[in-house]
Design a protein around this motif. Structure first.
Motif, PDB file in Angstrom:
ATOM      1  N   VAL A   1       0.843  -1.220   0.000  1.00 45.51           N
ATOM      2  CA  VAL A   1       0.000   0.000   0.000  1.00 45.51           C
ATOM      3  C   VAL A   1       0.870   1.260   0.000  1.00 45.51           C
ATOM      4  O   VAL A   1       0.541   2.240  -0.671  1.00 45.51           O
ATOM      5  N   MET A   2       1.999   1.225   0.686  1.00 49.98           N
ATOM      6  CA  MET A   2       2.805   2.444   0.766  1.00 49.98           C
ATOM      7  C   MET A   2       3.568   2.710  -0.540  1.00 49.98           C
ATOM      8  O   MET A   2       4.070   3.811  -0.742  1.00 49.98           O
ATOM      9  N   ALA A   3       3.613   1.712  -1.435  1.00 55.98           N
ATOM     10  CA  ALA A   3       4.230   1.961  -2.741  1.00 55.98           C
ATOM     11  C   ALA A   3       3.443   3.020  -3.500  1.00 55.98           C
ATOM     12  O   ALA A   3       3.960   3.711  -4.360  1.00 55.98           O
ATOM     13  N   GLU A   4       2.160   3.156  -3.181  1.00 56.65           N
ATOM     14  CA  GLU A   4       1.305   4.154  -3.853  1.00 56.65           C
ATOM     15  C   GLU A   4       1.294   5.492  -3.136  1.00 56.65           C
ATOM     16  O   GLU A   4       0.659   6.442  -3.593  1.00 56.65           O
ATOM     17  N   ALA A   5       1.922   5.566  -1.958  1.00 54.14           N
ATOM     18  CA  ALA A   5       1.735   6.739  -1.097  1.00 54.14           C
ATOM     19  C   ALA A   5       2.141   8.046  -1.763  1.00 54.14           C
ATOM     20  O   ALA A   5       1.488   9.076  -1.578  1.00 54.14           O
ATOM     21  N   GLY A   6       3.203   8.002  -2.581  1.00 51.36           N
ATOM     22  CA  GLY A   6       3.706   9.224  -3.226  1.00 51.36           C
ATOM     23  C   GLY A   6       2.632   9.963  -4.005  1.00 51.36           C
ATOM     24  O   GLY A   6       2.669  11.191  -4.127  1.00 51.36           O
ATOM     25  N   GLU A   7       1.651   9.229  -4.525  1.00 52.82           N
ATOM     26  CA  GLU A   7       0.586   9.881  -5.309  1.00 52.82           C
ATOM     27  C   GLU A   7      -0.466  10.513  -4.411  1.00 52.82           C
ATOM     28  O   GLU A   7      -1.402  11.134  -4.899  1.00 52.82           O
ATOM     29  N   HIS A   8      -0.368  10.326  -3.129  1.00 49.04           N
ATOM     30  CA  HIS A   8      -1.416  10.804  -2.214  1.00 49.04           C
ATOM     31  C   HIS A   8      -0.869  11.766  -1.158  1.00 49.04           C
ATOM     32  O   HIS A   8      -1.403  11.843  -0.057  1.00 49.04           O
ATOM     33  N   ALA A   9       0.191  12.486  -1.512  1.00 50.93           N
ATOM     34  CA  ALA A   9       0.805  13.385  -0.531  1.00 50.93           C
ATOM     35  C   ALA A   9      -0.112  14.553  -0.201  1.00 50.93           C
ATOM     36  O   ALA A   9      -0.794  15.088  -1.063  1.00 50.93           O
ATOM     37  N   ASP A  10      -0.150  14.889   1.069  1.00 47.56           N
ATOM     38  CA  ASP A  10      -0.869  16.080   1.538  1.00 47.56           C
ATOM     39  C   ASP A  10      -0.004  16.641   2.669  1.00 47.56           C
ATOM     40  O   ASP A  10      -0.236  16.362   3.842  1.00 47.56           O
ATOM     41  N   PRO A  11       1.035  17.405   2.289  1.00 48.23           N
ATOM     42  CA  PRO A  11       2.086  17.746   3.255  1.00 48.23           C
ATOM     43  C   PRO A  11       1.588  18.406   4.530  1.00 48.23           C
ATOM     44  O   PRO A  11       2.199  18.247   5.579  1.00 48.23           O
ATOM     45  N   ALA A  12       0.461  19.146   4.462  1.00 48.92           N
ATOM     46  CA  ALA A  12       0.031  19.865   5.658  1.00 48.92           C
ATOM     47  C   ALA A  12      -0.761  18.976   6.614  1.00 48.92           C
ATOM     48  O   ALA A  12      -1.095  19.385   7.719  1.00 48.92           O
ATOM     49  N   ASP A  13      -1.109  17.771   6.154  1.00 52.19           N
ATOM     50  CA  ASP A  13      -1.955  16.963   7.033  1.00 52.19           C
ATOM     51  C   ASP A  13      -1.119  16.004   7.866  1.00 52.19           C
ATOM     52  O   ASP A  13      -0.017  15.620   7.486  1.00 52.19           O
ATOM     53  N   LEU A  14      -1.684  15.641   8.983  1.00 54.46           N
ATOM     54  CA  LEU A  14      -1.051  14.672   9.852  1.00 54.46           C
ATOM     55  C   LEU A  14      -0.835  13.396   9.058  1.00 54.46           C
ATOM     56  O   LEU A  14      -1.717  12.984   8.320  1.00 54.46           O
TER      57      LEU A  14
END
Ligand SMILES: Cc1cc2nc3c(=O)[nH]c(=O)nc-3n(C[C@H](O)[C@H](O)[C@H](O)COP(=O)(O)OP(=O)(O)OC[C@H]3O[C@@H](n4cnc5c(N)ncnc54)[C@H](O)[C@@H]3O)c2cc1C
Length: 393
Positions: A29-42
């Protein structure tokens, strides 16, 4: 987990199998994480992605696995979960089951159990914990939020601070004063975050995320909102906070940070003698930290030894994390000063893509939260070493 010292035989196999399954699942699941970045969120990831990861983990039966009395190997499985989730940077630590799950599992009545636990462990419902107030952090007995009985229920008023993930939680586990006298007059409540009078204000933190203020403006609570026994929140809180202290998720973060430092040293020619020496010493300490955490998990639950061991594990792991962050920024020199948010789409032109500076800022809070380390050392002195209660000035 990398060390199984002290694990009872019945737990060892279960933990190994679970840890392997978790590693595989989280890596995928974390292999996809880069596409879901939201830097300001926890957690640095967007909420729909977080919810999806949570839902999948829930469906696969991975959440809440170590909740009280659920399975005999529960605490070990939960430790394996905490370690793996942190080591993978996965967004499952804070608002899922981890923080409020213990209190709900341990203190909920039958009706609350039936409503909350399947939803929480299924990954459908998230719950923040809102205990701290501006003047009541380490000393929660000083809290001033009140819940006044009215019409068979309660009216809740007050402001909670430094709450993790309240802006995206469905429910909140909180504590308020229900009488005038010290700790004996505090009660825990479960509050629907959509209830009229609940308001969340997000405050930026030094590493670019947010912690929340939760305002309860005369929120009307039904009688069924009480969690556990009225007036018994102090004891319940102590048990819940102790359950947070195996230190395993700090050690998961430490594993991740040490792997990053090792990669950096390899890529830059192996590091100077001072950095190599410091790195090797940190690896030794990491192994010691895992052993301390395992010892805390093996201690007889409810004994004063278990209390002291949990405090030792927490103190050691959180201070180790800060030392790793300090060493990584120093080993990288000025390149270690450049900060980038977690999961930044483009790597920053800096050592470890800006991760070292991020770690440096992020790891400050470990020694303050879940019982400041000074208080933990006091607990070690008292519960572990048999010293009398500290004199307060
Ligand atoms: C990232 C983060 C997430 C958090 N998430 C939550 C959350 O989800 N829910 C929630 O309710 N709270 C949360 N908190 C709040 C956290 O629990 C408090 O920060 C903590 O209880 C300490 O309270 P305080 O910040 O008011 O510090 P204080 O109580 O003011 O303490 C500050 C410092 O004073 C020293 N100190 C205090 N008392 C003593 C003593 N008796 N002896 C010796 N030294 C002492 C310690 O060094 C301590 O670090 C979070 C905090 C952080 C930083």
């Amino acid at each position: 987990m990398t060390v199984d010292e002290g694990q009872p035989g019945y737990a060892r196999h279960a933990v190994e199998v679970f840890a392997e399954e978790l590693d595989e699942f989280l890596a995928a699941v974390m292999a996809e994480a880069g596409e879901h970045a939201d830097p300001a969120d926890l957690t640095g990831l967007d909420e729909p992605f977080e919810r999806r990861v949570l839902g999948t983990a829930g469906t696969r039966g991975m959440l809440g696995i170590g909740l009280p009395d659920e399975v005999p190997a529960g605490p070990w499985l939960r430790a394996a979960f905490d370690f793996a989730v942190a080591a993978h940077d996965a967004p499952l630590v804070d608002t899922a089951v981890t923080l409020a799950g213990f209190s709900v599992a341990a203190f909920a009545n039958e009706e609350q159990h039936a409503f909350f636990l399947p939803r929480m462990t299924g990954g459908e419902l998230t719950m923040c914990v809102a205990y701290s107030e501006r003047e009541a952090g380490s000393d929660l007995r000083a809290l001033s939020a009140t819940a006044v009985e009215e019409g068979g229920g309660y009216v809740l008023s007050g402001v909670k601070t430094l709450v993790t993930g309240a802006h995206k939680a469905d429910w909140c586990c909180t504590v308020a004063r229900t009488g005038p006298l010290g700790s004996a007059a505090m009660t825990m409540f479960l509050v629907d975050m959509a209830a009229p009078g609940v308001r969340v204000v997000r405050r930026p933190t030094m590493n670019g995320w947010t912690l929340d203020e939760v305002h309860f403006d005369a929120v009307r609570l039904p009688p069924g909102a009480v969690l556990g026994e009225p007036g018994r929140a102090w004891r319940q809180l102590a048990a819940a906070l102790r359950a947070e202290r195996s230190g395993m998720f700090h050690l998961g973060f430490a594993r991740h940070a040490l792997d990053g430092l090792r990669r950096h040293l390899r890529e830059t020619g192996g590091g100077d003698p001072v950095s190599r020496d410091a790195f090797a010493a940190l690896e030794v300490d990491f192994t010691a930290g895992v052993r301390l955490a395992c010892r805390a998990l093996s201690a007889d639950r409810g004994s004063s030894d278990a209390v002291a061991q949990a405090s030792m594990a927490k103190v050691f792991a959180t201070e180790l994390l800060q030392r790793i962050a300090q060493e990584a920024t120093e080993a990288a020199g000025h390149q270690g000063m450049i900060h980038a948010p977690l999961f930044a789409p483009e790597p920053a032109p800096a050592a470890a893509g800006g991760r070292f500076a991020w770690e440096y800022l992020e790891r400050v809070h470990g020694t303050i939260g879940a019982g400041a380390n000074e208080l933990q050392r006091d607990t070690i002195a008292q519960a572990g070493l048999g010293l009398p209660t500290a004199r307060r000035k």
